[in-house]
Design an enzyme around this catalytic site. Structure first.
Site, PDB file in Angstrom:
ATOM      1  N   LYS A  41      68.239 -10.919  52.282  1.00  0.00           N
ATOM      2  CA  LYS A  41      67.902  -9.701  53.022  1.00  0.00           C
ATOM      3  C   LYS A  41      69.160  -9.077  53.600  1.00  0.00           C
ATOM      4  CE  LYS A  41      63.255 -11.240  54.134  1.00  0.00           C
ATOM      5  NZ  LYS A  41      62.393 -12.018  55.015  1.00  0.00           N
ATOM      6  N   ASP A  60      57.939  -5.488  59.117  1.00  0.00           N
ATOM      7  CA  ASP A  60      57.041  -6.370  58.366  1.00  0.00           C
ATOM      8  C   ASP A  60      55.609  -5.835  58.372  1.00  0.00           C
ATOM      9  OD1 ASP A  60      57.999  -8.665  57.068  1.00  0.00           O
ATOM     10  OD2 ASP A  60      58.360  -9.702  58.968  1.00  0.00           O
ATOM     11  N   GLN A  86      61.671 -14.058  60.768  1.00  0.00           N
ATOM     12  CA  GLN A  86      61.295 -14.802  59.556  1.00  0.00           C
ATOM     13  C   GLN A  86      60.229 -15.853  59.881  1.00  0.00           C
ATOM     14  OE1 GLN A  86      62.357 -14.055  56.456  1.00  0.00           O
ATOM     15  NE2 GLN A  86      61.189 -15.706  55.543  1.00  0.00           N
TER      16      GLN A  86
HETATM   17  N1  GUN Z   1      57.867 -15.489  55.257  1.00  0.00           N
HETATM   18  C1  GUN Z   1      57.343 -15.350  54.019  1.00  0.00           C
HETATM   19  N2  GUN Z   1      57.131 -14.051  53.732  1.00  0.00           N
HETATM   20  C2  GUN Z   1      57.518 -13.360  54.804  1.00  0.00           C
HETATM   21  C3  GUN Z   1      57.557 -11.962  55.119  1.00  0.00           C
HETATM   22  O1  GUN Z   1      57.161 -11.096  54.338  1.00  0.00           O
HETATM   23  N3  GUN Z   1      58.043 -11.642  56.337  1.00  0.00           N
HETATM   24  C4  GUN Z   1      58.462 -12.577  57.230  1.00  0.00           C
HETATM   25  N4  GUN Z   1      58.907 -12.159  58.409  1.00  0.00           N
HETATM   26  N5  GUN Z   1      58.460 -13.870  56.978  1.00  0.00           N
HETATM   27  C5  GUN Z   1      57.989 -14.245  55.764  1.00  0.00           C
END
Ligand code: GUN
Length: 296
Positions: A54, A121, A98
Site C-alpha cells: 500500500k 476502507d 490494517q
Molecule cells: N485486512 C484484510 N483486508 C483488509 C482491508 O480491506 N482493509 C483493512 N484495513 N484491513 C484488511
C-alpha cells in the site's frame, strides 16, 4: 464456451494511472497532495506485506504515505490517541487501520473512531449506513473493485441476477449493497444456505467471497455467467505452494462467459481502489469536484 478472462492486473494499472494523473493535476492547480495514513499494529506477516505494498503504490501515484507501525502490545488508549491525531491532521485525507487487530483491541471501537470522511476502507458505521441507503459514502475497496470490473464488462447491470457467496462486512455485505444500487436482483448466500448449487445456478453474476479454496465447481455456474473470484487461498499441491481462489478456475472457465483469475483478478484492484478512495476523500475535504469513475 471458454470464458473471457477479466484482467484485474491491467485494469488496476489503468486505474492507478488515472489516479496519478488526477493527483498531478491537484498538485499543479491547487498545491494539494493527497495523504494516506496506514496504521499497522503488531507483526502479522500477511498484514506487513499488504501494508508495504500500500505504501509503495501510494508513493508511486504521487501521494504522501504515512506509515504508523505500532507494537503488538499497544493499548487501545494509545491507538485511539493516534487516530485522533490523524483525524485532526489536515495533510492526512485517508486513514486505514490494517485488520485483523491483536485480540485485546476492540476492532469496532477502533474503526468507528476514524473520521468517516477519512475512512478510506468504508468500514465506519456511518459509511455502512450511507451505502445501505444509497447516499454518498466511502465504499469498501474490494467490492468497489469488483463493481468497476463488472460495469466495465457489462455496461449496465440492471435487472441481472447476482449471487454473492459470503456475508462478511468487508466484502459480502457491501458487495450486495453495490449490486442492489446498480439494480441487480441480489441474493446473499452463506454457509447455512440450503441448495447452494441451485441458488448459484440462477445467477448471471457470481461473486465468491468465502475464503474456501476452490469451493465453487463449474457445474454450479449458469452457462455464460460472469464469475468474480474474491478468494485468495494459499494451498499445498504437488509439494508446492499455490494461490487459488474460491472457485475452481478450470471447470468454471469452461462454462462462464467471463471470469477473474487468481492471482491477477480482484486482488490488484483492492489497493488501486484504496488510492482512488484517498483521492476522492481529498477532493471532498477540499470542496473540489470529484474525479469521475473512481467511486460508486
Ligand atoms: N485486512 C484484510 N483486508 C483488509 C482491508 O480491506 N482493509 C483493512 N484495513 N484491513 C484488511
Amino acid at each position: 464456451m471458454v470464458a473471457q478472462v477479466i484482467d484485474g492486473k491491467a485494469f488496476a494499472a489503468k486505474l492507478r494511472a488515472q489516479v496519478a494523473e488526477q493527483v498531478a493535476t491537484l498538485k499543479e492547480a491547487h498545491g494539494i497532495i493527497p495523504g494516506l495514513a496506514v496504521v499497522l499494529v503488531g507483526e502479522d506477516p500477511a498484514s506487513q506485506v499488504y501494508v508495504r505494498s500500500k505504501g509503495k503504490q501510494t508513493v508511486e501515484v504521487g501521494m504522501n504515505s504515512y506509515e504508523h507501525k505500532l507494537d503488538a502490545s499497544t493499548s487501545e488508549e494509545d491507538l485511539l490517541a493516534l487516530i485522533d491525531r490523524l483525524n485532526n491532521d489536515p495533510e492526512v485525507h485517508g486513514i486505514l487501520v490494517q485488520l485483523p487487530l491483536p485480540k485485546h483491541l476492540n476492532e469496532d471501537l477502533v474503526i468507528n473512531a476514524i473520521d468517516p470522511a477519512k475512512d478510506v476502507d468504508g468500514f465506519h458505521i456511518s459509511n455502512v449506513g450511507l451505502l445501505g441507503t444509497g447516499q454518498k459514502s466511502m465504499v469498501p475497496c474490494t467490492p468497489l473493485g469488483c463493481l468497476m470490473m463488472l460495469r466495465d464488462h457489462h455496461g449496465s447491470l440492471s435487472g441481472m441476477d447476482a449471487v454473492v457467496i459470503g456475508r462478511s462486512n468487508i466484502v459480502g455485505k457491501p458487495m450486495a449493497q453495490l449490486l442492489l444500487g446498480d439494480s441487480c436482483t441480489v441474493t446473499i448466500a452463506h454457509s447455512r444456505t440450503k441448495n447452494l448449487a441451485e441458488v448459484v445456478r440462477r445467477a448471471d453474476i457470481v461473486v465468491a467471497a468465502v475464503g474456501r479454496p476452490e469451493m465453487v465447481p463449474g457445474d454450479w455456474i449458469k452457462p455464460g455467467a460472469t464469475v468474480i473470484d474474491v478468494g485468495i487461498n494459499r494451498i499445498e499441491r504437488d509439494g508446492k505452494t499455490k494461490l487459488v481462489g474460491d472457485v475452481h478456475y478450470d471447470s468454471c472457465a469452461e462454462v462462464a462467459g467471463a471470469i477473474t483469475p487468481v492471482p491477477g483478478g480482484v486482488g490488484p484492484m483492492t489497493i488501486a481502489c484504496l488510492l482512488a478512495n484517498t483521492l476522492t476523500a481529498c477532493t471532498r475535504a477540499n470542496n473540489l469536484p470529484e474525479p469521475k469513475g473512481l467511486t460508486a
